[in-house]
Design a protein around this motif. Structure first.
Motif, PDB file in Angstrom:
ATOM      1  N   ILE A  66      31.388   1.746  19.841  1.00 47.80           N
ATOM      2  CA  ILE A  66      31.012   3.056  20.908  1.00 47.80           C
ATOM      3  C   ILE A  66      29.601   2.789  21.348  1.00 47.80           C
ATOM      4  N   ILE A  67      28.679   2.357  20.670  1.00 50.23           N
ATOM      5  CA  ILE A  67      27.340   2.229  21.091  1.00 50.23           C
ATOM      6  C   ILE A  67      27.346   0.902  21.979  1.00 50.23           C
ATOM      7  N   ILE A  68      27.967  -0.207  21.596  1.00 51.56           N
ATOM      8  CA  ILE A  68      27.777  -1.335  22.565  1.00 51.56           C
ATOM      9  C   ILE A  68      28.443  -0.948  23.770  1.00 51.56           C
ATOM     10  N   ALA A  69      29.698  -0.243  23.643  1.00 47.87           N
ATOM     11  CA  ALA A  69      30.624   0.034  24.729  1.00 47.87           C
ATOM     12  C   ALA A  69      29.783   0.952  25.846  1.00 47.87           C
ATOM     13  N   PHE A  70      29.058   1.823  25.509  1.00 47.75           N
ATOM     14  CA  PHE A  70      28.294   2.787  26.065  1.00 47.75           C
ATOM     15  C   PHE A  70      26.866   2.155  26.696  1.00 47.75           C
ATOM     16  N   ALA A  71      26.416   1.147  25.793  1.00 48.55           N
ATOM     17  CA  ALA A  71      25.360   0.726  26.380  1.00 48.55           C
ATOM     18  C   ALA A  71      25.681  -0.576  27.668  1.00 48.55           C
ATOM     19  N   LEU A  72      26.771  -1.159  27.452  1.00 46.70           N
ATOM     20  CA  LEU A  72      27.213  -2.132  28.336  1.00 46.70           C
ATOM     21  C   LEU A  72      27.668  -1.305  29.659  1.00 46.70           C
ATOM     22  N   PHE A  73      28.304   0.108  29.516  1.00 45.71           N
ATOM     23  CA  PHE A  73      28.708   1.025  30.702  1.00 45.71           C
ATOM     24  C   PHE A  73      27.344   1.267  31.267  1.00 45.71           C
ATOM     25  N   ILE A  74      26.235   1.649  30.682  1.00 45.62           N
ATOM     26  CA  ILE A  74      25.122   1.894  31.392  1.00 45.62           C
ATOM     27  C   ILE A  74      24.499   0.645  32.115  1.00 45.62           C
ATOM     28  N   VAL A  77      26.075  -1.947  33.409  1.00 47.09           N
ATOM     29  CA  VAL A  77      26.870  -2.457  34.331  1.00 47.09           C
ATOM     30  C   VAL A  77      26.800  -1.371  35.458  1.00 47.09           C
ATOM     31  N   LYS A  78      26.728  -0.101  34.994  1.00 41.36           N
ATOM     32  CA  LYS A  78      26.368   0.925  36.185  1.00 41.36           C
ATOM     33  C   LYS A  78      24.993   0.688  36.965  1.00 41.36           C
ATOM     34  N   ILE A  79      23.953   0.411  36.245  1.00 39.10           N
ATOM     35  CA  ILE A  79      22.680   0.006  36.898  1.00 39.10           C
ATOM     36  C   ILE A  79      22.754  -1.014  37.479  1.00 39.10           C
ATOM     37  N   ALA A  80      23.545  -2.189  37.238  1.00 38.38           N
ATOM     38  CA  ALA A  80      23.579  -3.556  37.841  1.00 38.38           C
ATOM     39  C   ALA A  80      24.218  -3.347  39.202  1.00 38.38           C
ATOM     40  N   THR A 129      24.653  -0.404  40.946  1.00 40.13           N
ATOM     41  CA  THR A 129      23.840   0.351  41.955  1.00 40.13           C
ATOM     42  C   THR A 129      22.587  -0.510  42.513  1.00 40.13           C
ATOM     43  N   LEU A 130      21.963  -1.437  41.695  1.00 45.23           N
ATOM     44  CA  LEU A 130      20.927  -2.294  42.350  1.00 45.23           C
ATOM     45  C   LEU A 130      21.800  -3.595  43.308  1.00 45.23           C
ATOM     46  N   MET A 131      23.006  -3.688  43.039  1.00 45.63           N
ATOM     47  CA  MET A 131      23.686  -4.787  43.854  1.00 45.63           C
ATOM     48  C   MET A 131      24.117  -3.991  45.253  1.00 45.63           C
ATOM     49  N   LYS A 132      24.470  -2.751  45.205  1.00 48.40           N
ATOM     50  CA  LYS A 132      24.901  -2.039  46.319  1.00 48.40           C
ATOM     51  C   LYS A 132      23.682  -1.723  46.966  1.00 48.40           C
ATOM     52  N   LYS A 133      22.551  -1.495  46.367  1.00 47.98           N
ATOM     53  CA  LYS A 133      21.402  -1.376  47.525  1.00 47.98           C
ATOM     54  C   LYS A 133      20.967  -2.657  47.986  1.00 47.98           C
ATOM     55  N   GLU A 134      21.169  -3.711  47.557  1.00 43.59           N
ATOM     56  CA  GLU A 134      20.843  -4.950  48.251  1.00 43.59           C
ATOM     57  C   GLU A 134      21.909  -5.265  49.363  1.00 43.59           C
ATOM     58  N   GLU A 135      23.063  -4.825  49.074  1.00 42.37           N
ATOM     59  CA  GLU A 135      24.143  -4.723  50.054  1.00 42.37           C
ATOM     60  C   GLU A 135      23.699  -4.019  51.353  1.00 42.37           C
ATOM     61  N   GLU A 136      23.421  -2.795  51.244  1.00 46.56           N
ATOM     62  CA  GLU A 136      22.967  -1.829  52.323  1.00 46.56           C
ATOM     63  C   GLU A 136      21.756  -2.489  53.040  1.00 46.56           C
ATOM     64  N   GLU A 137      20.759  -3.201  52.074  1.00 40.50           N
ATOM     65  CA  GLU A 137      19.717  -3.739  52.857  1.00 40.50           C
ATOM     66  C   GLU A 137      20.093  -4.748  53.665  1.00 40.50           C
TER      67      GLU A 137
END
Length: 117
Positions: A74-82, A84-87, A89-97
């Motif tokens: 559960i801890i590993i899955a949650f950490a990976l979820f966070i 991937v969510k951050i990654a 978000t960052l990729m989406k910002k790059e695409e928007e730029e």
């Protein structure tokens, strides 16, 4: 054949995957230590025993170890979820730029074409 293998092994995707596997193994050690030495003793204090994983057993079946493995997962899955969510978000910002830059260039081209006509 050796040349083809070298090209395959040195491709970016293969190297990225190798780095990810090594980092995943290191991350697993961190999470296992967190669960084994911090979280499980705290849970053990709640249930009246400090050694939760070893003391919860019945006729040689260590279900405490199983519970600890579930908590690890559960801890590993949650950490990976966070992560991937951050990654994402960052990729989406790059695409928007990139889109904004392309939009600016296209707008400039449009304006130049209007001036010519």
């Amino acid at each position: 054949m050796l040349k083809e293998f070298k090209e395959f092994a040195l491709k970016g995707n293969v190297l990225d995957l190798a780095v990810a596997v090594v980092m995943g193994a290191a991350f697993n050690k961190i999470v296992t230590a967190l669960v084994s030495y911090i979280i499980m003793p705290l849970i053990g204090l709640i249930f009246g025993t400090v050694d939760f994983a070893e003391s919860w057993s019945f006729m040689g079946i260590k279900y405490g170890m199983f519970v600890q493995s579930i908590i690890d997962f559960i801890i590993i899955a949650f950490a990976l979820f966070i992560f991937v969510k951050i990654a994402n978000t960052l990729m989406k910002k790059e695409e928007e730029e990139e889109i904004e830059e392309n939009t600016v260039l296209l707008t400039e081209i449009r304006d130049l074409l209007r001036e010519k006509n």
